[in-house]
Design an enzyme around this catalytic site. Structure first.
Site, PDB file in Angstrom:
ATOM      1  N   ALA A 187      31.640  20.753  -6.811  1.00 29.52           N
ATOM      2  CA  ALA A 187      31.640  19.532  -6.293  1.00 29.52           C
ATOM      3  C   ALA A 187      33.053  19.442  -5.593  1.00 29.52           C
ATOM      4  CB  ALA A 187      31.624  18.297  -7.642  1.00 29.52           C
ATOM      5  N   ARG A 242      40.795  22.367   2.352  1.00 22.17           N
ATOM      6  CA  ARG A 242      41.552  23.641   2.947  1.00 22.17           C
ATOM      7  C   ARG A 242      40.651  24.385   3.788  1.00 22.17           C
ATOM      8  NH1 ARG A 242      44.739  25.952  -1.735  1.00 22.17           N
ATOM      9  NH2 ARG A 242      43.174  24.645  -3.073  1.00 22.17           N
ATOM     10  N   LYS A 275      32.301  23.666   1.722  1.00 26.57           N
ATOM     11  CA  LYS A 275      32.984  25.318   1.305  1.00 26.57           C
ATOM     12  C   LYS A 275      32.111  26.039   0.865  1.00 26.57           C
ATOM     13  CE  LYS A 275      35.761  25.666  -2.291  1.00 26.57           C
ATOM     14  NZ  LYS A 275      37.057  25.583  -2.985  1.00 26.57           N
ATOM     15  N   GLN A 314      28.222  14.842  -9.516  1.00 31.90           N
ATOM     16  CA  GLN A 314      29.270  14.225 -10.359  1.00 31.90           C
ATOM     17  C   GLN A 314      29.664  13.211  -9.227  1.00 31.90           C
ATOM     18  OE1 GLN A 314      32.667  16.688  -9.964  1.00 31.90           O
ATOM     19  NE2 GLN A 314      33.723  15.534 -11.802  1.00 31.90           N
ATOM     20  N   GLU A 332      47.092  24.191 -18.426  1.00 34.40           N
ATOM     21  CA  GLU A 332      47.543  24.173 -17.067  1.00 34.40           C
ATOM     22  C   GLU A 332      48.857  24.253 -16.596  1.00 34.40           C
ATOM     23  OE1 GLU A 332      44.559  24.146 -14.916  1.00 34.40           O
ATOM     24  OE2 GLU A 332      43.947  24.313 -16.901  1.00 34.40           O
ATOM     25  N   ASN A 357       8.329  39.791  28.121  1.00 31.83           N
ATOM     26  CA  ASN A 357       7.728  39.037  27.196  1.00 31.83           C
ATOM     27  C   ASN A 357       7.596  37.423  27.065  1.00 31.83           C
ATOM     28  OD1 ASN A 357      10.505  39.160  26.644  1.00 31.83           O
ATOM     29  ND2 ASN A 357       9.896  38.927  24.311  1.00 31.83           N
TER      30      ASN A 357
HETATM   31  C1  UD1 Z   1      40.829  25.424 -12.934  1.00 30.55           C
HETATM   32  C2  UD1 Z   1      41.256  25.672 -14.045  1.00 30.55           C
HETATM   33  C3  UD1 Z   1      42.521  26.720 -14.490  1.00 30.55           C
HETATM   34  C4  UD1 Z   1      41.820  27.851 -13.848  1.00 30.55           C
HETATM   35  C5  UD1 Z   1      41.454  27.606 -12.333  1.00 30.55           C
HETATM   36  C6  UD1 Z   1      41.067  29.105 -11.960  1.00 30.55           C
HETATM   37  C7  UD1 Z   1      40.941  23.285 -15.321  1.00 30.55           C
HETATM   38  C8  UD1 Z   1      41.385  21.980 -15.567  1.00 30.55           C
HETATM   39  N1  UD1 Z   1      41.331  24.411 -14.762  1.00 30.55           N
HETATM   40  O1  UD1 Z   1      41.874  25.007 -12.119  1.00 30.55           O
HETATM   41  O2  UD1 Z   1      42.715  26.728 -15.825  1.00 30.55           O
HETATM   42  O3  UD1 Z   1      43.297  28.853 -14.086  1.00 30.55           O
HETATM   43  O4  UD1 Z   1      40.545  26.740 -12.370  1.00 30.55           O
HETATM   44  O5  UD1 Z   1      40.900  29.061 -10.635  1.00 30.55           O
HETATM   45  O6  UD1 Z   1      39.466  23.728 -15.411  1.00 30.55           O
HETATM   46  N2  UD1 Z   1      35.462  20.958  -9.715  1.00 30.55           N
HETATM   47  C9  UD1 Z   1      34.308  19.861  -9.474  1.00 30.55           C
HETATM   48  N3  UD1 Z   1      34.572  18.737 -10.005  1.00 30.55           N
HETATM   49  C10 UD1 Z   1      35.938  18.290 -10.310  1.00 30.55           C
HETATM   50  C11 UD1 Z   1      36.762  19.236 -10.221  1.00 30.55           C
HETATM   51  C12 UD1 Z   1      36.646  20.538  -9.993  1.00 30.55           C
HETATM   52  O7  UD1 Z   1      33.274  20.587  -9.411  1.00 30.55           O
HETATM   53  O8  UD1 Z   1      35.961  17.000 -10.387  1.00 30.55           O
HETATM   54  C13 UD1 Z   1      34.865  22.296  -9.185  1.00 30.55           C
HETATM   55  C14 UD1 Z   1      35.813  22.822  -7.975  1.00 30.55           C
HETATM   56  O9  UD1 Z   1      34.858  22.788  -6.922  1.00 30.55           O
HETATM   57  C15 UD1 Z   1      35.973  24.283  -8.290  1.00 30.55           C
HETATM   58  C16 UD1 Z   1      36.118  24.224  -9.701  1.00 30.55           C
HETATM   59  O10 UD1 Z   1      35.534  23.120 -10.442  1.00 30.55           O
HETATM   60  O11 UD1 Z   1      34.778  25.159  -7.985  1.00 30.55           O
HETATM   61  C17 UD1 Z   1      37.683  24.316 -10.301  1.00 30.55           C
HETATM   62  O12 UD1 Z   1      38.241  23.392  -9.863  1.00 30.55           O
HETATM   63  P1  UD1 Z   1      39.958  23.159  -9.300  1.00 30.55           P
HETATM   64  O13 UD1 Z   1      40.197  22.023  -8.859  1.00 30.55           O
HETATM   65  O14 UD1 Z   1      40.141  24.461  -8.246  1.00 30.55           O
HETATM   66  O15 UD1 Z   1      40.452  23.823 -10.664  1.00 30.55           O
HETATM   67  P2  UD1 Z   1      41.939  24.386 -10.682  1.00 30.55           P
HETATM   68  O16 UD1 Z   1      42.969  23.246 -10.720  1.00 30.55           O
HETATM   69  O17 UD1 Z   1      42.304  25.507  -9.754  1.00 30.55           O
END
Ligand code: UD1
Ligand code: MG
Length: 460
Positions: A14, A19, A26, A79, A160, A374
């Site tokens: 979601a 970026r 993406k 979501q 985190e 063709n």
């Molecule tokens: C998350 C993890 C972190 C981990 C990192 C690894 C949490 C709170 N943190 O952080 O511990 O080290 O990934 O890359 O989980 N997404 C949704 N809906 C949302 C938010 C996110 O679908 O509301 C999806 C995003 O598309 C993505 C994934 O969940 O594929 C991770 O979300 P992202 O925002 O990248 O989490 P990070 O802050 O990087």
């Protein structure tokens, strides 16, 4: 725990992926020719997960369409707002209402996770129960959640980076985001997750601490950093592509393929190359390509949805477009394009030809510059060539047209309408009409003109 536990997957997709700076969501960007979301779905499929639920944002109808088209066994869930990874997993709850068993949470933007790694997580859970997360030690841990381990190696909690103390930040063992749990337990734990943190989001990672407090085992499996790489930008996308190519090249070499310069050969996720194939430098395989054993691919060839038989020799500089199908021992030389055509055993087209929408019988020879015409601007037409036919150089075969077995066509002929019958010569070129001495006379006249012209120039 019994071994026939059912498995499901929840794939988080979601995120907006701002970026990427792209009009395309993406997870529809490709690595090895396959959309990112497809890597997660195929991984889930390989690990025996059914159903898989892809969690998307409200405006992602195009992602849902790709999933429905190519992974019809998967479900999608929306979501409503990006409230964090815990909230995203919760969005899959309704789709898994009937499901009982283990569930793995995957990211839709991490294409390089290996099935062995996810299998190992399921196995750990089977052996010990509770919850299994996947950790890794990145070269640079900045931005990742940290896995805080107990003295006995269990995961006490995940913190985190923004919420971590200085000491916790020094921990190098990081959270990949993958998690395996019993589906029911996971949703129960998720209902207890709050958003009292630095980002004001519902963190999936909080389920680990909650599980621990509830007395469940919490363990970490391990992966290499390259495997859990997430794609957030085009730079990441290129890095993921490079990692995929490195993997595909190694697999091909290990399967008995010779590559003189493997770093210049590009594979797709589904490229199938037989044993003892030799691939010279600068070769590109698009999706849906099969190369038979013992075939030699000379430098600079391009393939797309094509099937090349055993012991063929193709290139240099040959192009194979969708539905090019070569039987055994076919030879295709430089600057030859083949599309939607079946070439029988031993067919040769050694130089400069276009073979489109054609069927060519065994052992036939296609001369330099021969073209199947063709397309009439509206429709495509077929060319049918029998066995042991000889198509002379620069023959234009105006389809639909048939050249029967053993026939020849004269060089430079335009062959249209009537078939050339078996054993005949198709001949269609203007009768010669030579002019005796014309060339010498022309040359003399021109030289004279040049001489008088240059005198004029000098006088000016
Ligand atoms: C998350 C993890 C972190 C981990 C990192 C690894 C949490 C709170 N943190 O952080 O511990 O080290 O990934 O890359 O989980 N997404 C949704 N809906 C949302 C938010 C996110 O679908 O509301 C999806 C995003 O598309 C993505 C994934 O969940 O594929 C991770 O979300 P992202 O925002 O990248 O989490 P990070 O802050 O990087
Ligand atoms: Mg992230």
């Amino acid at each position: 725990m019994p071994n026939d536990i059912k498995k499901a997957a929840i794939i988080l997709a979601a995120g907006q992926g701002t970026r990427m700076k792209s009009a395309l969501p993406k997870v529809l960007h490709r690595v090895g020719g396959k959309p990112l979301i497809g890597w997660a779905l195929d991984l889930a499929r390989t690990c025996g997960c059914a159903p898989s639920v892809v969690v998307v944002a409200p405006a992602m109808a195009d992602v849902c369409a790709v999933v429905a088209d190519r992974w019809p066994e998967a479900a999608t869930a929306v979501q409503a707002a990006p409230r964090g990874t815990a909230d995203a997993v919760k969005a899959a709850r309704a789709a898994l209402a009937e499901f009982e068993g283990d569930v793995v949470v995957l990211y839709g933007d991490a294409p390089l996770v290996r099935a062995e790694t996810v299998e190992a997580m399921f196995a750990l859970r089977r052996a010990h129960g509770g919850l299994v997360v996947l950790g890794f030690e990145p070269a640079d841990p900045t931005g990742y959640g940290r896995l805080i381990l107990d003295a006995d190696g269990a995961v006490a909690r995940i913190v985190e980076e923004r919420d971590a103390s200085d000491e916790e930040r020094r921990v190098r063992f990081c959270n990949s985001g993958l998690i395996v749990a019993d589906a029911r337990q996971l949703f129960q734990l998720l209902s207890m997750v709050g958003n009292g943190n630095a980002k004001g989001e519902f963190y999936l990672t909080d389920v680990v601490g909650l599980a621990r407090s509830a007395g469940f085992k919490t363990r970490a499996a391990r992966a290499e950093e390259s495997e859990v790489l997430g794609v957030n930008s085009r730079v990441d996308l290129a890095a993921a592509e490079a990692a995929f190519q490195a993997r595909a090249r190694r697999a091909a070499l290990e399967a008995g393929v010779t590559m003189i310069a493997p770093d210049t050969v590009y594979f797709s996720h589904d490229t199938r190359i037989g044993q003892d194939v030799t691939i010279e430098p600068n070769v590109y395989f698009g999706e849906g390509v099969t190369i038979g054993a013992g075939t030699v691919i000379h430098a600079h060839c391009h393939f797309e949805r094509a099937e090349i038989g055993e012991q063929c020799e193709v290139g240099p500089f040959a192009r194979f477009r969708p539905k090019a199908k070569l039987s055994r021992k076919v030879k295709i030389g430089n600057f030859v394009e083949v599309k939607n055509a079946n070439l029988g055993e031993g067919v040769k087209a050694n130089h400069l030809a276009y073979i489109g929408d054609a069927d060519i019988g065994a052992r036939s020879n296609i001369g330099a510059g021969a073209i199947t015409c063709n397309y009439d601007g509206y429709r495509k037409h077929r060319t049918t060539i029998g066995e042991d036919v000889f198509i002379g150089s620069n023959t234009a075969l105006v389809a639909p047209i048939t050249i029967e077995a053993r026939a020849y066509t004269a060089a430079g002929s335009v062959i249209a309408k009537h078939p050339v019958a078996a054993g005949d010569l198709g001949f269609n070129r203007a009768a010669r009409d030579d002019r005796r001495g014309w060339a010498d006379a022309f040359r003399a006249r021109m030289e004279a003109e040049k001489a008088s012209g240059s005198k004029k120039d000098e006088s000016q």
